[in-house]
Design an enzyme around this catalytic site. Structure first.
Site, PDB file in Angstrom:
ATOM      1  N   TYR A  70     -11.552   9.305 -11.410  1.00  0.00           N
ATOM      2  CA  TYR A  70     -11.815   7.870 -11.275  1.00  0.00           C
ATOM      3  C   TYR A  70     -10.751   7.308 -10.336  1.00  0.00           C
ATOM      4  O   TYR A  70     -10.170   8.045  -9.547  1.00  0.00           O
ATOM      5  CB  TYR A  70     -11.796   7.246 -12.686  1.00  0.00           C
ATOM      6  CG  TYR A  70     -12.291   5.828 -12.787  1.00  0.00           C
ATOM      7  CD1 TYR A  70     -13.482   5.426 -12.184  1.00  0.00           C
ATOM      8  CD2 TYR A  70     -11.580   4.868 -13.508  1.00  0.00           C
ATOM      9  CE1 TYR A  70     -13.937   4.126 -12.291  1.00  0.00           C
ATOM     10  CE2 TYR A  70     -12.027   3.565 -13.628  1.00  0.00           C
ATOM     11  CZ  TYR A  70     -13.210   3.203 -13.009  1.00  0.00           C
ATOM     12  OH  TYR A  70     -13.659   1.924 -13.109  1.00  0.00           O
ATOM     13  N   ARG A  78     -19.344  -2.547  -1.478  1.00  0.00           N
ATOM     14  CA  ARG A  78     -17.947  -2.947  -1.726  1.00  0.00           C
ATOM     15  C   ARG A  78     -17.307  -1.951  -2.687  1.00  0.00           C
ATOM     16  O   ARG A  78     -17.124  -2.224  -3.853  1.00  0.00           O
ATOM     17  CB  ARG A  78     -17.903  -4.364  -2.311  1.00  0.00           C
ATOM     18  CG  ARG A  78     -16.515  -5.012  -2.271  1.00  0.00           C
ATOM     19  CD  ARG A  78     -16.432  -6.181  -3.222  1.00  0.00           C
ATOM     20  NE  ARG A  78     -16.661  -5.784  -4.597  1.00  0.00           N
ATOM     21  CZ  ARG A  78     -15.729  -5.262  -5.397  1.00  0.00           C
ATOM     22  NH1 ARG A  78     -14.509  -5.018  -4.939  1.00  0.00           N
ATOM     23  NH2 ARG A  78     -16.020  -4.950  -6.650  1.00  0.00           N
ATOM     24  N   LYS A 125     -18.023   6.828 -12.964  1.00  0.00           N
ATOM     25  CA  LYS A 125     -18.165   5.918 -14.107  1.00  0.00           C
ATOM     26  C   LYS A 125     -18.842   6.621 -15.280  1.00  0.00           C
ATOM     27  O   LYS A 125     -18.418   6.496 -16.431  1.00  0.00           O
ATOM     28  CB  LYS A 125     -18.996   4.694 -13.703  1.00  0.00           C
ATOM     29  CG  LYS A 125     -18.269   3.713 -12.817  1.00  0.00           C
ATOM     30  CD  LYS A 125     -17.405   2.765 -13.625  1.00  0.00           C
ATOM     31  CE  LYS A 125     -16.746   1.736 -12.732  1.00  0.00           C
ATOM     32  NZ  LYS A 125     -15.910   0.783 -13.467  1.00  0.00           N
ATOM     33  N   GLU A 168     -22.601  -1.779 -10.121  1.00  0.00           N
ATOM     34  CA  GLU A 168     -21.256  -1.362  -9.750  1.00  0.00           C
ATOM     35  C   GLU A 168     -21.035  -1.474  -8.239  1.00  0.00           C
ATOM     36  O   GLU A 168     -21.809  -0.943  -7.441  1.00  0.00           O
ATOM     37  CB  GLU A 168     -21.037   0.089 -10.193  1.00  0.00           C
ATOM     38  CG  GLU A 168     -19.607   0.545 -10.115  1.00  0.00           C
ATOM     39  CD  GLU A 168     -18.701  -0.173 -11.094  1.00  0.00           C
ATOM     40  OE1 GLU A 168     -17.541  -0.434 -10.739  1.00  0.00           O
ATOM     41  OE2 GLU A 168     -19.145  -0.481 -12.212  1.00  0.00           O
ATOM     42  N   ASP A 169     -19.987  -2.181  -7.851  1.00  0.00           N
ATOM     43  CA  ASP A 169     -19.519  -2.256  -6.463  1.00  0.00           C
ATOM     44  C   ASP A 169     -20.576  -2.767  -5.485  1.00  0.00           C
ATOM     45  O   ASP A 169     -20.698  -2.265  -4.358  1.00  0.00           O
ATOM     46  CB  ASP A 169     -18.977  -0.897  -6.015  1.00  0.00           C
ATOM     47  CG  ASP A 169     -17.610  -0.613  -6.643  1.00  0.00           C
ATOM     48  OD1 ASP A 169     -17.069  -1.518  -7.298  1.00  0.00           O
ATOM     49  OD2 ASP A 169     -17.097   0.501  -6.484  1.00  0.00           O
ATOM     50  N   ASP A 175     -19.886  -4.456 -14.087  1.00  0.00           N
ATOM     51  CA  ASP A 175     -18.543  -4.089 -14.530  1.00  0.00           C
ATOM     52  C   ASP A 175     -17.467  -4.760 -13.699  1.00  0.00           C
ATOM     53  O   ASP A 175     -16.405  -5.102 -14.217  1.00  0.00           O
ATOM     54  CB  ASP A 175     -18.381  -2.569 -14.485  1.00  0.00           C
ATOM     55  CG  ASP A 175     -17.060  -2.122 -15.088  1.00  0.00           C
ATOM     56  OD1 ASP A 175     -16.787  -2.504 -16.239  1.00  0.00           O
ATOM     57  OD2 ASP A 175     -16.291  -1.420 -14.406  1.00  0.00           O
ATOM     58  N   ASP A 176     -17.717  -4.968 -12.405  1.00  0.00           N
ATOM     59  CA  ASP A 176     -16.713  -5.612 -11.552  1.00  0.00           C
ATOM     60  C   ASP A 176     -16.462  -7.053 -11.981  1.00  0.00           C
ATOM     61  O   ASP A 176     -15.356  -7.561 -11.816  1.00  0.00           O
ATOM     62  CB  ASP A 176     -17.171  -5.588 -10.090  1.00  0.00           C
ATOM     63  CG  ASP A 176     -17.461  -4.181  -9.609  1.00  0.00           C
ATOM     64  OD1 ASP A 176     -16.550  -3.350  -9.653  1.00  0.00           O
ATOM     65  OD2 ASP A 176     -18.614  -3.909  -9.215  1.00  0.00           O
ATOM     66  N   ASN A 184      -7.702  -2.125  -6.711  1.00  0.00           N
ATOM     67  CA  ASN A 184      -7.778  -0.668  -6.574  1.00  0.00           C
ATOM     68  C   ASN A 184      -8.196  -0.308  -5.149  1.00  0.00           C
ATOM     69  O   ASN A 184      -8.836  -1.091  -4.474  1.00  0.00           O
ATOM     70  CB  ASN A 184      -8.830  -0.110  -7.550  1.00  0.00           C
ATOM     71  CG  ASN A 184      -8.369  -0.185  -8.991  1.00  0.00           C
ATOM     72  OD1 ASN A 184      -7.255   0.175  -9.313  1.00  0.00           O
ATOM     73  ND2 ASN A 184      -9.236  -0.680  -9.860  1.00  0.00           N
TER      74      ASN A 184
END
Length: 583
Positions: free
Chosen positions: A112, A165, A183, A255-256, A278-279, A421
């Site tokens: 991760y 992203r 994930k 996600e992203d 989740d972001d 991150n």
């Protein structure tokens, strides 16, 4: 480390329970779900057509895990480690999760963040075997056929990205597939969700990354990112296809995605599907948990804090909205809570009437300009006098030495969260935060930092505000409860459940999160609390409601122990199986 390998003096049981498989011979070893390497027993080898296809030695999983750890210890390059570990997943799934759980604190940063970010940038160059489903813009009208190609018939959790992203690395297109894969590894390693119930998906609508469009190893569509109605239609088709095959309660984690699309899709789908981002929501819960822990350490209610964000995108807004929800629980009105939160982005302080556009999601945190208008983030710190600064800009070391010193002079115990991150994008290092505040700060980061030793001999172990503390436990509760829709309250409950697991001794040390080495237990405890909330608020549709939710959840947690593939053998009474002897 090797104490965690559970190596016993007495021989280990090679199989704890039986599993049915129709495969035999080489196919058993080629399938990572059934492959046990040299841990197949003699009877299994003889009855399943494996005798002679393996060396004579019969190994335990303990020995296999020891071999893995010894080989990994010889490697120094993070990308080399990532390739090696993920290669184990491609060959032997049970062993992969065994070694991951053996040393989750050391291996999570490889599978991760931060190493997964590096792996994504090189995804086409290190490609070994496809994982998950790739759905391209050119597949419009045929997404159901693609979903039907997935071999598993009972998927419970999907993680999907469009690669726009990826962490703080920007648009990586199809190379972003490493994120859903990573994930879902944590869904299993941290919360025990069965890996065969998990599906990683990458939606490919092109990329605006010119470097990738010129990369001969790039694996996606060689076109600019499509932002037309065709993109929305493809996402709609994907959502419908997943529910058509796997059911209304299938969890779909976004996600992203780019900021604009992340909020848009969350609003669009949250009342129609079982989904979360989740972001936005996972990051919010783990950041709020850190603030709630800090509240306990310094004995200052959350409602009395003033918080300044560096960044005003999806992560910042998700955290801010959950903080508002927590402050409202603490007695403030929504408007009073919003006034305690300020944001500073690339254009400066978020204020009403500024020249640069403020979107609808940012408006609640766009305030009248202060008397002294700050030009820099340091100015904003000095003018607004925040008790906490939270970095989620993904732009690197913007918590300068002067910013950290200013926080230390304003507050006896400054709260400094550098959550971007991967590690290179963090707003400051743990060493700078502790050294420049003389060890007084309460620090958390998104990616891991090594312990910091000050000149006076004190050692600080930085807290990692990792979403992995939140999303596996939430997902486990959601999947087992048959939830149709996920409210923000679920993440507030998860944040409370997370910090409830900190001991007084850990709080006294300034630790804001439980030890990562205990994350399986942490995730299960979060799942229990979330499940209690879901049933109490009539959001769960799995019936009958489990009376003992702790026992129910633990009984459904997947284990990495090898199963026996021997057929179910038994005898019939001879007297009824054969005709009587002729006289």
């Amino acid at each position: 480390m090797f104490s965690r390998l559970r190596i016993a003096v007495a021989p280990c049981a090679l199989a704890c329970r039986g599993a049915h498989t129709k495969e035999k011979g080489k196919l058993l070893m080629l399938n990572p779900r059934t492959n046990k390497g040299m841990a197949f027993t003699l009877k299994e080898r003889q009855m399943l057509g494996l005798q002679g296809l393996l060396p004579p030695k019969i190994e335990t999983q303990d020995i296999q895990a020891m071999r893995f750890h010894k080989n990994l210890a010889k490697m120094t390059d993070p990308l080399e480690k990532y390739i090696y570990i993920m290669g184990i997943q491609e060959r032997n799934e049970k062993l992969f999760y065994r070694v991951l759980q053996d040393d989750i604190e050391r291996l999570m940063p490889i599978v991760y963040t931060p190493t997964v970010g590096l792996a994504c940038t090189q995804y086409g160059h290190i490609f070994r075997r496809p994982k998950g489903l790739f759905i391209a813009l050119t597949d419009r009208g045929h997404v159901r056929s693609i979903i039907a190609n997935w071999p598993e018939n009972d998927v419970k959790a999907v993680v999907v990205t469009d690669g726009e992203r990826i962490l703080g690395l920007g648009d990586l297109g199809v190379y972003g597939m490493g994120i859903p894969v990573g994930k879902l590894c944590l869904y299993t390693a941290c919360a025990g969700i069965r890996p065969d119930k998990c599906l990683p998906v990458c939606i490919d609508v092109g990329t605006d990354n010119q470097t990738l469009l010129q990369d001969p190893f790039y694996m996606g569509l060689y076109q600019k990112r499509d932002r037309s109605q065709l993109y929305d239609d493809l996402i709609d088709e994907f959502m419908e296809a997943i529910i058509d095959r796997y059911g209304q309660s299938t969890l779909i984690q976004f996600e992203d995605f780019g900021n604009h699309n992340a909020f848009r899709f969350l609003r669009k789908y949250r009342e129609k599907y079982c989904t979360f981002n989740d972001d936005i929501q996972g990051t919010a819960a783990v950041a709020l948990a850190g603030l709630l822990a800090a509240q306990k350490v310094i004995c200052k209610p959350l409602t009395e804090h003033r918080i300044l964000f560096l960044g005003a995108g999806e992560a910042a807004l998700g955290i801010a909205n959950l903080i508002v929800m927590a402050m409202v629980e603490g007695g403030l009105s929504v408007e009073e809570a919003q006034k305690k939160i300020w944001m500073f982005d690339k254009y400066g302080l978020l204020i009403q009437g500024r020249e640069q556009k403020v979107d609808a999601n940012q408006e609640p945190f766009s305030h009248p300009a202060p008397d002294q208008m700050p030009k820099t983030f340091l100015d904003a710190v000095n003018v607004l006098q925040p008790s906490a600064i939270i970095g989620v800009a993904g732009a690197g070391r913007l918590f300068s030495h002067d910013v950290i010193r200013a926080m230390g002079s304003i507050n006896q115990r400054p709260i400094i969260f550098a959550l971007s991150n991967p590690t290179a994008k963090a707003e400051c290092t743990a060493e700078d935060a502790y050294r420049l505040t003389e060890g007084r700060c309460l620090f958390a980061s998104g990616s891991p930092f090594e312990p910091v030793k000050l000149s006076d001999g004190r050692v600080f172990r930085p807290g990692q505000g990792n979403n992995a503390y939140i999303f596996p436990g939430v997902a486990l509760a959601v999947v087992l409860s048959g939830v149709r829709h996920i409210s923000d309250k679920v993440f507030l409950e998860a944040a409370k459940a997370l910090i409830a697991q900190l001991s007084e001794e850990e709080l006294a040390q300034g630790r804001l999160y439980p030890k990562l080495s205990n994350i399986r237990e942490v995730s299960i405890n979060i799942a229990v609390k979330v499940m209690e909330y879901l049933y109490a608020n009539h959001m769960a549709f799995h019936y009958p409601e489990p009376k003992d939710k702790n026992q129910y959840i633990r009984s459904n947690v997947w284990t990495n122990e090898y199963e026996s593939f021997l057929p179910d053998l038994y005898d019939w009474p001879a007297s009824i199986s054969y005709p009587p002897k002729m006289q």
